[in-house]
Design a protein around this motif. Structure first.
Motif, PDB file in Angstrom:
ATOM      1  N   GLY A  85       0.816  -1.209   0.000  1.00 37.14           N
ATOM      2  CA  GLY A  85       0.000   0.000   0.000  1.00 37.14           C
ATOM      3  C   GLY A  85       0.846   1.253   0.000  1.00 37.14           C
ATOM      4  N   LYS A  86       1.898   1.268   0.773  1.00 36.46           N
ATOM      5  CA  LYS A  86       2.791   2.430   0.829  1.00 36.46           C
ATOM      6  C   LYS A  86       3.453   2.670  -0.517  1.00 36.46           C
ATOM      7  CE  LYS A  86       6.923   4.078   3.243  1.00 36.46           C
ATOM      8  NZ  LYS A  86       7.933   3.716   4.273  1.00 36.46           N
ATOM      9  N   ALA A  87       3.909   1.606  -1.177  1.00 39.76           N
ATOM     10  CA  ALA A  87       4.533   1.751  -2.489  1.00 39.76           C
ATOM     11  C   ALA A  87       3.548   2.286  -3.517  1.00 39.76           C
ATOM     12  CB  ALA A  87       5.097   0.401  -2.949  1.00 39.76           C
ATOM     13  N   ILE A  88       2.307   1.825  -3.459  1.00 38.09           N
ATOM     14  CA  ILE A  88       1.278   2.316  -4.379  1.00 38.09           C
ATOM     15  C   ILE A  88       0.981   3.783  -4.096  1.00 38.09           C
ATOM     16  CG2 ILE A  88      -1.187   2.128  -4.927  1.00 38.09           C
ATOM     17  CD1 ILE A  88      -0.827  -0.943  -4.616  1.00 38.09           C
ATOM     18  N   ALA A  89       0.867   4.146  -2.820  1.00 43.23           N
ATOM     19  CA  ALA A  89       0.622   5.538  -2.463  1.00 43.23           C
ATOM     20  C   ALA A  89       1.735   6.441  -2.994  1.00 43.23           C
ATOM     21  CB  ALA A  89       0.512   5.686  -0.945  1.00 43.23           C
ATOM     22  N   ASP A 100       3.551  10.545  -6.780  1.00 45.13           N
ATOM     23  CA  ASP A 100       4.539  10.943  -7.786  1.00 45.13           C
ATOM     24  C   ASP A 100       3.868  11.337  -9.097  1.00 45.13           C
ATOM     25  OD1 ASP A 100       6.650  10.576  -6.073  1.00 45.13           O
ATOM     26  OD2 ASP A 100       7.220   8.612  -6.868  1.00 45.13           O
ATOM     27  N   ALA A 101       2.709  10.718  -9.381  1.00 44.75           N
ATOM     28  CA  ALA A 101       1.975  11.035 -10.612  1.00 44.75           C
ATOM     29  C   ALA A 101       1.110  12.285 -10.457  1.00 44.75           C
ATOM     30  CB  ALA A 101       1.101   9.850 -11.016  1.00 44.75           C
ATOM     31  N   GLY A 102       1.112  12.887  -9.270  1.00 37.24           N
ATOM     32  CA  GLY A 102       0.433  14.164  -9.091  1.00 37.24           C
ATOM     33  C   GLY A 102      -0.786  14.165  -8.208  1.00 37.24           C
ATOM     34  N   PRO A 137       8.019  -4.080  -3.946  1.00 39.53           N
ATOM     35  CA  PRO A 137       6.761  -3.345  -3.827  1.00 39.53           C
ATOM     36  C   PRO A 137       6.622  -2.191  -4.813  1.00 39.53           C
ATOM     37  CG  PRO A 137       7.547  -3.907  -1.647  1.00 39.53           C
ATOM     38  CD  PRO A 137       8.633  -4.325  -2.620  1.00 39.53           C
ATOM     39  N   GLN A 138       7.735  -1.523  -5.137  1.00 39.66           N
ATOM     40  CA  GLN A 138       7.689  -0.389  -6.064  1.00 39.66           C
ATOM     41  C   GLN A 138       7.222  -0.802  -7.458  1.00 39.66           C
ATOM     42  OE1 GLN A 138      10.277  -1.172  -4.099  1.00 39.66           O
ATOM     43  NE2 GLN A 138      10.144   0.465  -2.578  1.00 39.66           N
ATOM     44  N   GLU A 139       7.323  -2.107  -7.770  1.00 44.11           N
ATOM     45  CA  GLU A 139       6.927  -2.568  -9.097  1.00 44.11           C
ATOM     46  C   GLU A 139       5.408  -2.626  -9.273  1.00 44.11           C
ATOM     47  OE1 GLU A 139      10.306  -5.306 -10.928  1.00 44.11           O
ATOM     48  OE2 GLU A 139       9.701  -6.033  -8.939  1.00 44.11           O
ATOM     49  N   LEU A 140       4.661  -2.395  -8.205  1.00 48.87           N
ATOM     50  CA  LEU A 140       3.206  -2.294  -8.319  1.00 48.87           C
ATOM     51  C   LEU A 140       2.749  -0.874  -8.637  1.00 48.87           C
ATOM     52  CD1 LEU A 140       1.968  -4.473  -5.347  1.00 48.87           C
ATOM     53  CD2 LEU A 140       1.980  -5.074  -7.764  1.00 48.87           C
ATOM     54  N   ALA A 141       3.624   0.105  -8.401  1.00 51.10           N
ATOM     55  CA  ALA A 141       3.212   1.506  -8.523  1.00 51.10           C
ATOM     56  C   ALA A 141       2.775   1.847  -9.940  1.00 51.10           C
ATOM     57  CB  ALA A 141       4.351   2.422  -8.075  1.00 51.10           C
ATOM     58  N   MET A 167      -2.432  -9.176 -13.349  1.00 48.99           N
ATOM     59  CA  MET A 167      -1.500  -9.923 -12.525  1.00 48.99           C
ATOM     60  C   MET A 167      -0.092  -9.339 -12.662  1.00 48.99           C
ATOM     61  SD  MET A 167      -3.620 -11.958 -11.193  1.00 48.99           S
ATOM     62  CE  MET A 167      -2.447 -12.879 -10.180  1.00 48.99           C
ATOM     63  N   VAL A 168       0.518  -9.074 -11.512  1.00 49.85           N
ATOM     64  CA  VAL A 168       1.891  -8.571 -11.452  1.00 49.85           C
ATOM     65  C   VAL A 168       2.658  -9.589 -10.630  1.00 49.85           C
ATOM     66  CG1 VAL A 168       3.353  -6.597 -10.863  1.00 49.85           C
ATOM     67  CG2 VAL A 168       0.974  -6.218 -11.534  1.00 49.85           C
ATOM     68  N   ASP A 169       3.060 -10.676 -11.291  1.00 47.75           N
ATOM     69  CA  ASP A 169       3.500 -11.868 -10.559  1.00 47.75           C
ATOM     70  C   ASP A 169       4.745 -12.524 -11.143  1.00 47.75           C
ATOM     71  OD1 ASP A 169       2.500 -12.963 -12.881  1.00 47.75           O
ATOM     72  OD2 ASP A 169       0.980 -14.215 -11.914  1.00 47.75           O
ATOM     73  N   GLY A 170       5.478 -11.811 -11.993  1.00 45.00           N
ATOM     74  CA  GLY A 170       6.687 -12.398 -12.569  1.00 45.00           C
ATOM     75  C   GLY A 170       6.412 -13.542 -13.516  1.00 45.00           C
ATOM     76  N   GLY A 171       5.156 -13.699 -13.940  1.00 39.23           N
ATOM     77  CA  GLY A 171       4.793 -14.766 -14.881  1.00 39.23           C
ATOM     78  C   GLY A 171       4.236 -16.020 -14.225  1.00 39.23           C
ATOM     79  N   TRP A 172       4.046 -15.984 -12.900  1.00 38.12           N
ATOM     80  CA  TRP A 172       3.614 -17.198 -12.175  1.00 38.12           C
ATOM     81  C   TRP A 172       2.327 -17.777 -12.779  1.00 38.12           C
ATOM     82  CZ3 TRP A 172       5.016 -18.593  -6.700  1.00 38.12           C
ATOM     83  CH2 TRP A 172       4.252 -19.664  -6.213  1.00 38.12           C
TER      84      TRP A 172
END
Length: 252
Positions: free
Chosen positions: A23-27, A32-34, A220-224, A244-249
């Motif tokens: 959640g913090k990484a998404i926030a 950053d996007a404004g 976590p930053q890769e979800l942003a 899905m953001v899962d490295g291809g799992w």
């Protein structure tokens, strides 16, 4: 494609569970996007620390999103943000690990309340207000690998994350024609407090790592970037989806 499509300037966002972890990484990405972002958690110290770290566009808000008064929660969020909510990200979540035949009833109830009932009630109230004022919105739920497949010993978590995908589809069907898009992000394995028990087990750690085609766990930053995409006009024709953001799992 213009980079302005990804801008969130002038928008107000809420990230539950925004005091730490995913959640913090998404926030951070939304800010950053404004966007002006309210990071929400029951723990005052977590949201205060997150706001101090993430900058002036991030507002700390200590609230229990699993409380019964959704209208009161949204009132507090709007007051903190200085206006109506444009984007909500449901990143708050809990976990309980126990074999299905032993799964405690109180643990089941808690996981369902926090992971499924609370995000629905919050989106329901935010959605009512957006529909009443004809305000466009983006609602982003956080799913899981278990939205699509099964993992042992997490029956309640699997049930809630499967339910989250159902909510995404249903709310999108009901609301997308009236200006509210509803999507989700399905993270693979990221090291957070919620997954620490798995990462500290060397055998399970190696087994999971071998299962990921990219050969590594996520940061976590890769979800942003995914969150910014779903919150912004760049995804204006995307709704009802769980990305899905899962490295291809789940693709392997």
């Amino acid at each position: 494609m213009s980079i302005e499509l990804f801008s969130l300037a002038g928008r107000r966002a809420v990230v539950t569970g925004g005091g730490r972890g995913l959640g913090k990484a998404i926030a951070a990405g939304l800010a950053d996007a404004g966007a002006t972002v309210a990071v929400v958690s029951r723990t005052s110290a977590d949201v205060e620390a997150a706001a101090d770290e993430l900058g002036e566009r991030v507002v700390p808000l200590a609230l229990d999103v699993a409380g019964d008064d959704a209208a009161g929660l949204v009132d507090a969020m709007e007051a903190a943000l200085g206006g109506a909510i444009d984007v909500v990200v449901h990143a708050a979540g809990v976990q309980h690990r126990q074999p299905a035949e032993e799964f405690a009833a109180d643990a089941w109830d808690r996981v369902v309340r926090v992971n499924l009932t609370a995000p629905f009630r919050l989106s329901q109230e935010i959605g009512r207000r957006q529909l009443a004022t004809e305000r466009a919105g983006s609602h982003i739920f956080i799913g899981s690998l278990t939205s699509l497949l099964s993992i042992p010993d997490v029956a309640a978590y699997t049930a809630t994350k499967s339910g989250v995908f159902g909510l995404i589809r249903t709310l999108s069907t009901e609301w997308s024609g009236r200006g509210i898009r509803v999507n989700g992000i399905g993270p693979g394995y990221f090291r957070t407090a919620l997954t620490e028990a798995v990462f500290s087990d060397e055998e399970r750690y190696r087994k999971m790592l071998d299962r990921i085609p990219m050969g590594r766990f996520g940061n976590p930053q890769e979800l942003a970037g995914t969150a910014v995409f779903l919150a912004s006009d760049a995804s204006s024709y995307t709704t009802g989806q769980l990305l899905m953001v899962d490295g291809g799992w789940t693709a392997s």
